[in-house]
Write an enzyme that holds these catalytic residues in place. Structure first.
Site, PDB file in Angstrom:
ATOM      1  N   CYS A 156      32.141   7.761  -4.848  1.00 10.86           N
ATOM      2  CA  CYS A 156      32.235   9.088  -4.226  1.00 10.86           C
ATOM      3  C   CYS A 156      32.183   8.889  -2.728  1.00 10.86           C
ATOM      4  O   CYS A 156      31.158   8.423  -2.198  1.00 10.86           O
ATOM      5  CB  CYS A 156      31.090   9.993  -4.688  1.00 10.86           C
ATOM      6  SG  CYS A 156      31.047  11.597  -3.830  1.00 10.86           S
ATOM      7  N   CYS A 162      39.120  10.738  -1.389  1.00 13.21           N
ATOM      8  CA  CYS A 162      38.319  11.538  -2.318  1.00 13.21           C
ATOM      9  C   CYS A 162      38.613  11.004  -3.712  1.00 13.21           C
ATOM     10  O   CYS A 162      39.780  10.908  -4.101  1.00 13.21           O
ATOM     11  CB  CYS A 162      38.675  13.019  -2.223  1.00 13.21           C
ATOM     12  SG  CYS A 162      37.857  14.042  -3.485  1.00 13.21           S
TER      13      CYS A 162
END
Length: 251
Positions: free
Chosen positions: A90, A202
């Site tokens: 992440c 992302c």
């Protein structure tokens, strides 16, 4: 412990942000490994914790709890379980990397830093790198600062509303054609603004990265992290995934 169990170094994964991205990381590590059988793969200890407080709520809307302490506790658990390095699929959560590294005595494979370093390969000082990432990383300057360290400029989508909406949609329903179209259009805009390379920053967008058509190389941070895990663990790499060859969007 047997010699076979000690052949490779263990990787601890701070997962669940999101769940599908964590699974995708494990799949990419598997795909990047040249193995004859199960025992030739990288040993990974995964803390799949979808209950980590929202990074977006804490940074953008500022109405949620701090994820930092939770991430620090996860890192401690993984270290105690035998992990020798940490990985976190992440990018936005890397805004709390200091909480993690201060809590343990093992290193963190810093995905955004590794990706920006790889993105700089072959580029000249002052070149532009486009970034498709969470508005939280853009507002805090995570990728911008890392690219500046490499003497590169950065470009980001101007309208973050659709980008954020796409991240939420993918987390809820999985990736769709609408999300792919959005990313291709945004990537094309970044290229028109001078981007010589585009970073997928992302891991929700990583679920679509192989399908994105773009006239310049696309570098997926999740691929970079998967390759770093293979190298650290000591397993035999099948191949090194670098920037994808341009997949030109046709009219």
């Amino acid at each position: 412990m047997t010699d076979a169990a000690n052949r490779f170094r263990r990787v601890g994964v701070l997962g669940g942000m999101g769940v599908e991205a964590t699974i995708a990381l494990m799949q990419r590590v598997h795909a990047a490994t040249a193995a004859e059988g199960d025992q030739d793969h990288a040993p990974m200890i995964v803390d799949m914790n979808p209950q980590v407080p929202s990074r977006i709520r804490h940074i953008i809307t500022q109405d949620g709890p701090d994820p930092g302490p939770v991430l620090a506790q996860m890192a401690k658990r993984l270290e105690q379980a035998g992990a020798q390095v940490l990985a976190m699929p992440c990018n936005t959560a890397h805004l709390y990397a200091s909480n993690i590294v201060q809590a343990v005595n093992i290193p963190l494979l810093n995905m955004p830093r590794l990706a920006c370093s790889e993105a700089a390969c072959g580029l000249m000082r002052g070149d532009v790198v486009g970034v498709l990432a969470s508005p939280a990383t853009n507002r805090t300057g995570l990728f911008r600062n890392l690219l500046e360290e490499a003497d590169l400029r950065s470009a980001f989508p101007e309208d973050e509303t659709e980008i954020l909406a796409s991240i939420h949609r993918i987390k809820k329903h999985g990736p769709s054609q609408a999300d792919l179209t959005l990313l291709e259009n945004e990537a094309a805009t970044l290229v028109r603004e001078g981007a010589a390379r585009v970073i997928i920053g992302c891991t929700e967008f990583s679920l679509l990265s192989k399908q994105i058509r773009c006239p310049v190389p696309v570098l997926d941070t999740l691929d970079v992290l998967a390759n770093a895990i293979v190298v650290f663990s000591g397993v035999r790499a099948k191949r090194v995934t670098r920037q994808s060859e341009p997949h030109v969007k046709r009219p």
